[in-house]
Motif scaffolding. Sequence first.
Motif, PDB file in Angstrom:
ATOM      1  N   ARG A   1       0.833  -1.208   0.000  1.00  0.00           N
ATOM      2  CA  ARG A   1       0.000   0.000   0.000  1.00  0.00           C
ATOM      3  C   ARG A   1       0.867   1.257   0.000  1.00  0.00           C
ATOM      4  O   ARG A   1       0.565   2.226  -0.684  1.00  0.00           O
ATOM      5  N   GLY A   2       1.932   1.235   0.777  1.00  0.00           N
ATOM      6  CA  GLY A   2       2.799   2.404   0.874  1.00  0.00           C
ATOM      7  C   GLY A   2       3.431   2.799  -0.446  1.00  0.00           C
ATOM      8  O   GLY A   2       3.678   3.975  -0.703  1.00  0.00           O
ATOM      9  N   ALA A   3       3.680   1.824  -1.317  1.00  0.00           N
ATOM     10  CA  ALA A   3       4.231   2.123  -2.645  1.00  0.00           C
ATOM     11  C   ALA A   3       3.170   2.772  -3.531  1.00  0.00           C
ATOM     12  O   ALA A   3       3.455   3.731  -4.268  1.00  0.00           O
ATOM     13  N   LEU A   4       1.948   2.267  -3.467  1.00  0.00           N
ATOM     14  CA  LEU A   4       0.871   2.859  -4.261  1.00  0.00           C
ATOM     15  C   LEU A   4       0.547   4.274  -3.787  1.00  0.00           C
ATOM     16  O   LEU A   4       0.272   5.160  -4.604  1.00  0.00           O
ATOM     17  N   LEU A   5       0.598   4.492  -2.481  1.00  0.00           N
ATOM     18  CA  LEU A   5       0.336   5.834  -1.956  1.00  0.00           C
ATOM     19  C   LEU A   5       1.452   6.802  -2.341  1.00  0.00           C
ATOM     20  O   LEU A   5       1.204   7.983  -2.584  1.00  0.00           O
ATOM     21  N   ARG A   6       2.698   6.312  -2.427  1.00  0.00           N
ATOM     22  CA  ARG A   6       3.803   7.144  -2.912  1.00  0.00           C
ATOM     23  C   ARG A   6       3.553   7.545  -4.364  1.00  0.00           C
ATOM     24  O   ARG A   6       3.772   8.681  -4.771  1.00  0.00           O
ATOM     25  N   THR A   7       3.048   6.591  -5.155  1.00  0.00           N
ATOM     26  CA  THR A   7       2.734   6.870  -6.555  1.00  0.00           C
ATOM     27  C   THR A   7       1.626   7.913  -6.657  1.00  0.00           C
ATOM     28  O   THR A   7       1.673   8.792  -7.531  1.00  0.00           O
ATOM     29  N   LEU A   8       0.649   7.845  -5.778  1.00  0.00           N
ATOM     30  CA  LEU A   8      -0.424   8.847  -5.754  1.00  0.00           C
ATOM     31  C   LEU A   8       0.152  10.247  -5.539  1.00  0.00           C
ATOM     32  O   LEU A   8      -0.179  11.187  -6.263  1.00  0.00           O
ATOM     33  N   ILE A   9       1.034  10.396  -4.576  1.00  0.00           N
ATOM     34  CA  ILE A   9       1.655  11.701  -4.300  1.00  0.00           C
ATOM     35  C   ILE A   9       2.471  12.159  -5.510  1.00  0.00           C
ATOM     36  O   ILE A   9       2.372  13.309  -5.945  1.00  0.00           O
ATOM     37  N   ASP A  10       3.287  11.257  -6.067  1.00  0.00           N
ATOM     38  CA  ASP A  10       4.114  11.612  -7.221  1.00  0.00           C
ATOM     39  C   ASP A  10       3.259  12.011  -8.424  1.00  0.00           C
ATOM     40  O   ASP A  10       3.573  12.975  -9.134  1.00  0.00           O
ATOM     41  N   HIS A  11       2.192  11.277  -8.655  1.00  0.00           N
ATOM     42  CA  HIS A  11       1.274  11.559  -9.763  1.00  0.00           C
ATOM     43  C   HIS A  11       0.673  12.953  -9.606  1.00  0.00           C
ATOM     44  O   HIS A  11       0.632  13.741 -10.556  1.00  0.00           O
ATOM     45  N   GLN A  12       0.238  13.258  -8.407  1.00  0.00           N
ATOM     46  CA  GLN A  12      -0.363  14.558  -8.140  1.00  0.00           C
ATOM     47  C   GLN A  12       0.664  15.686  -8.347  1.00  0.00           C
ATOM     48  O   GLN A  12       0.363  16.708  -8.965  1.00  0.00           O
ATOM     49  N   THR A  13       1.865  15.492  -7.851  1.00  0.00           N
ATOM     50  CA  THR A  13       2.913  16.508  -7.985  1.00  0.00           C
ATOM     51  C   THR A  13       3.235  16.755  -9.454  1.00  0.00           C
ATOM     52  O   THR A  13       3.394  17.905  -9.886  1.00  0.00           O
ATOM     53  N   HIS A  14       3.327  15.694 -10.233  1.00  0.00           N
ATOM     54  CA  HIS A  14       3.619  15.799 -11.667  1.00  0.00           C
ATOM     55  C   HIS A  14       2.576  16.667 -12.376  1.00  0.00           C
ATOM     56  O   HIS A  14       2.918  17.632 -13.069  1.00  0.00           O
ATOM     57  N   HIS A  15       1.300  16.341 -12.207  1.00  0.00           N
ATOM     58  CA  HIS A  15       0.250  17.076 -12.914  1.00  0.00           C
ATOM     59  C   HIS A  15       0.061  18.482 -12.352  1.00  0.00           C
ATOM     60  O   HIS A  15      -0.265  19.406 -13.101  1.00  0.00           O
ATOM     61  N   ARG A  16       0.284  18.660 -11.075  1.00  0.00           N
ATOM     62  CA  ARG A  16       0.198  20.002 -10.477  1.00  0.00           C
ATOM     63  C   ARG A  16       1.264  20.913 -11.101  1.00  0.00           C
ATOM     64  O   ARG A  16       1.003  22.073 -11.397  1.00  0.00           O
ATOM     65  N   GLY A  17       2.455  20.371 -11.334  1.00  0.00           N
ATOM     66  CA  GLY A  17       3.511  21.132 -11.990  1.00  0.00           C
ATOM     67  C   GLY A  17       3.122  21.531 -13.408  1.00  0.00           C
ATOM     68  O   GLY A  17       3.370  22.663 -13.836  1.00  0.00           O
ATOM     69  N   GLN A  18       2.516  20.616 -14.137  1.00  0.00           N
ATOM     70  CA  GLN A  18       2.042  20.949 -15.480  1.00  0.00           C
ATOM     71  C   GLN A  18       1.041  22.097 -15.418  1.00  0.00           C
ATOM     72  O   GLN A  18       1.067  23.009 -16.246  1.00  0.00           O
TER      73      GLN A  18
END
Length: 158
Positions: free
Chosen positions: A116-133
């Motif tokens: 679960r902790g890996a998927l939640l890390r991906t959620l944060i990374d995904h959000q950061t990526h699109h927020r930057g765009q």
Amino acid sequence: MYRKAEDFAAEWSKASKGTMKVLESLTDETLDQAIVEGHNTLGWLGWHLATAPAYFGGLVGFDINISGDPNKVPDKASTIADTYKNVAESIQRQAEELTDEQIVEEVDAHGTPTPRGALLRTLIDHQTHHRGQMTVLLRQAGLNVPGVMGPTKEDQEK
């Protein structure tokens, strides 16, 4: 990967507040803003940020309800921001109920056992990526670019 439930909950709290600032900068008139024709628009990116956490949350066992069709971008910026706010609060509540044992427990991610902790890390990374765009498109649209992970040019000129 998160190994402590409280680490994810703390980071989600901070990251979701930053994303909320970006979404609150949107206007109805700029939802169609894209870097160039045929690329993702501010509206699409914002709606994706508002709805994608339900996908990630579902993988880790969270129950997240979204009002609206994830495949149809709303025509109101406030709908995007309000939806994200509700989703972010739901994730926060459910994250605070996770135990450290649950966060390292493997769940099925489309046939691949994944903590679960890996998927939640991906959620944060995904959000950061699109927020930057989105911050690039906000500037291109002439909108305020909020400081999320540090001050923006506008913040420094104050």
